[in-house]
Write a protein that holds these residues in place. Sequence first.
Motif, PDB file in Angstrom:
ATOM      1  N   VAL A  39      47.932  17.483 -25.023  1.00  0.00           N
ATOM      2  CA  VAL A  39      47.996  16.211 -25.740  1.00  0.00           C
ATOM      3  C   VAL A  39      47.219  16.382 -27.033  1.00  0.00           C
ATOM      4  O   VAL A  39      46.003  16.567 -27.011  1.00  0.00           O
ATOM      5  CB  VAL A  39      47.403  15.066 -24.890  1.00  0.00           C
ATOM      6  CG1 VAL A  39      47.458  13.751 -25.648  1.00  0.00           C
ATOM      7  CG2 VAL A  39      48.126  14.975 -23.555  1.00  0.00           C
ATOM      8  N   ASP A  40      47.926  16.321 -28.154  1.00  0.00           N
ATOM      9  CA  ASP A  40      47.253  16.592 -29.430  1.00  0.00           C
ATOM     10  C   ASP A  40      46.778  15.331 -30.157  1.00  0.00           C
ATOM     11  O   ASP A  40      46.251  15.415 -31.254  1.00  0.00           O
ATOM     12  CB  ASP A  40      48.146  17.424 -30.349  1.00  0.00           C
ATOM     13  CG  ASP A  40      49.482  16.776 -30.623  1.00  0.00           C
ATOM     14  OD1 ASP A  40      49.740  15.671 -30.120  1.00  0.00           O
ATOM     15  OD2 ASP A  40      50.292  17.392 -31.342  1.00  0.00           O
ATOM     16  N   LYS A  41      46.927  14.186 -29.536  1.00  0.00           N
ATOM     17  CA  LYS A  41      46.452  12.943 -30.134  1.00  0.00           C
ATOM     18  C   LYS A  41      44.911  12.943 -30.157  1.00  0.00           C
ATOM     19  O   LYS A  41      44.270  13.451 -29.248  1.00  0.00           O
ATOM     20  CB  LYS A  41      46.966  11.750 -29.317  1.00  0.00           C
ATOM     21  CG  LYS A  41      46.596  10.420 -29.870  1.00  0.00           C
ATOM     22  CD  LYS A  41      47.237   9.304 -29.032  1.00  0.00           C
ATOM     23  CE  LYS A  41      46.770   7.945 -29.525  1.00  0.00           C
ATOM     24  NZ  LYS A  41      47.333   6.854 -28.722  1.00  0.00           N
ATOM     25  N   VAL A  42      44.334  12.367 -31.188  1.00  0.00           N
ATOM     26  CA  VAL A  42      42.880  12.264 -31.298  1.00  0.00           C
ATOM     27  C   VAL A  42      42.454  10.924 -30.714  1.00  0.00           C
ATOM     28  O   VAL A  42      42.974   9.877 -31.089  1.00  0.00           O
ATOM     29  CB  VAL A  42      42.421  12.379 -32.772  1.00  0.00           C
ATOM     30  CG1 VAL A  42      40.926  12.167 -32.889  1.00  0.00           C
ATOM     31  CG2 VAL A  42      42.834  13.734 -33.337  1.00  0.00           C
ATOM     32  N   TYR A  43      41.494  10.974 -29.783  1.00  0.00           N
ATOM     33  CA  TYR A  43      41.004   9.767 -29.112  1.00  0.00           C
ATOM     34  C   TYR A  43      39.586   9.458 -29.563  1.00  0.00           C
ATOM     35  O   TYR A  43      38.751  10.351 -29.635  1.00  0.00           O
ATOM     36  CB  TYR A  43      41.051   9.946 -27.594  1.00  0.00           C
ATOM     37  CG  TYR A  43      42.457  10.018 -27.072  1.00  0.00           C
ATOM     38  CD1 TYR A  43      43.157   8.853 -26.765  1.00  0.00           C
ATOM     39  CD2 TYR A  43      43.095  11.228 -26.894  1.00  0.00           C
ATOM     40  CE1 TYR A  43      44.454   8.908 -26.301  1.00  0.00           C
ATOM     41  CE2 TYR A  43      44.402  11.295 -26.441  1.00  0.00           C
ATOM     42  CZ  TYR A  43      45.070  10.132 -26.146  1.00  0.00           C
ATOM     43  OH  TYR A  43      46.364  10.188 -25.694  1.00  0.00           O
ATOM     44  N   GLN A  44      39.331   8.189 -29.835  1.00  0.00           N
ATOM     45  CA  GLN A  44      38.011   7.733 -30.265  1.00  0.00           C
ATOM     46  C   GLN A  44      37.237   7.196 -29.066  1.00  0.00           C
ATOM     47  O   GLN A  44      37.807   6.494 -28.228  1.00  0.00           O
ATOM     48  CB  GLN A  44      38.146   6.642 -31.325  1.00  0.00           C
ATOM     49  CG  GLN A  44      38.873   7.071 -32.569  1.00  0.00           C
ATOM     50  CD  GLN A  44      38.192   8.217 -33.287  1.00  0.00           C
ATOM     51  OE1 GLN A  44      36.972   8.241 -33.383  1.00  0.00           O
ATOM     52  NE2 GLN A  44      38.967   9.163 -33.765  1.00  0.00           N
ATOM     53  N   THR A  45      35.976   7.512 -29.024  1.00  0.00           N
ATOM     54  CA  THR A  45      35.128   6.953 -27.965  1.00  0.00           C
ATOM     55  C   THR A  45      34.637   5.578 -28.390  1.00  0.00           C
ATOM     56  O   THR A  45      34.684   5.204 -29.556  1.00  0.00           O
ATOM     57  CB  THR A  45      33.915   7.869 -27.694  1.00  0.00           C
ATOM     58  OG1 THR A  45      33.172   8.007 -28.907  1.00  0.00           O
ATOM     59  CG2 THR A  45      34.354   9.231 -27.194  1.00  0.00           C
ATOM     60  N   GLY A  46      34.192   4.808 -27.412  1.00  0.00           N
ATOM     61  CA  GLY A  46      33.613   3.492 -27.700  1.00  0.00           C
ATOM     62  C   GLY A  46      34.614   2.376 -27.900  1.00  0.00           C
ATOM     63  O   GLY A  46      34.242   1.272 -28.292  1.00  0.00           O
ATOM     64  N   VAL A  47      35.890   2.622 -27.614  1.00  0.00           N
ATOM     65  CA  VAL A  47      36.898   1.583 -27.759  1.00  0.00           C
ATOM     66  C   VAL A  47      36.747   0.619 -26.591  1.00  0.00           C
ATOM     67  O   VAL A  47      36.695   1.024 -25.441  1.00  0.00           O
ATOM     68  CB  VAL A  47      38.328   2.168 -27.794  1.00  0.00           C
ATOM     69  CG1 VAL A  47      39.360   1.072 -27.847  1.00  0.00           C
ATOM     70  CG2 VAL A  47      38.469   3.126 -28.960  1.00  0.00           C
ATOM     71  N   ALA A  48      36.655  -0.675 -26.878  1.00  0.00           N
ATOM     72  CA  ALA A  48      36.511  -1.690 -25.838  1.00  0.00           C
ATOM     73  C   ALA A  48      37.557  -2.761 -26.002  1.00  0.00           C
ATOM     74  O   ALA A  48      38.099  -2.953 -27.068  1.00  0.00           O
ATOM     75  CB  ALA A  48      35.115  -2.303 -25.876  1.00  0.00           C
TER      76      ALA A  48
END
Length: 185
Positions: A176-185
Amino acid sequence: ALRLSLDAKATVAVGPFPRHGHSRVVVKAADHDFKATEHLTPFGIFLPDHDELYLYFTASHLTADFMVDCLVDFWTMVKRSFPQVNTLLLNLDNGPENHSRRTQFMQRLTDFVDTFDLTLQLAYYPPYHSKYNPIERTWGVLEQHWNGSLLDSRQTVLRLASTMTWKSFSPIVKFVDKVYQTGVA
């Protein structure tokens, strides 16, 4: 109902590092721990009643969004094989990305069941009991399979993961080459 066991494995450092395993071929690894060229995190979806394994790898962060995106991809692939299934039972380990108090995870799961018109049952293992989650046994097989190999590139990691076998079945492996951001609420 269809039972799914979900979990992520520890991040794998990609580079010329020794893995302290044995190999039938000569493997020349770096004699010091140099900086990894990449880090890949495996996430698995395992069907214990069917012995089917689906492995997803990401170079991004392990997040609730990543987990649910993998679940969506998995269900899109297999839903035709299970036309009678209207309930998914998810075995989870109550980790930081997928515990029941994680609002982003619950929101994404709600969107998932609305999209596919499914019922979802979440079965969490108590703290320190994730070893009973069936997918944990597949991680040990993966480690044994690539132990002694040089995981020096993304392609090598994905190839070795796709050639492992669980009860004579090889997993479906995807990056999975999508970039995921942490801290999403």
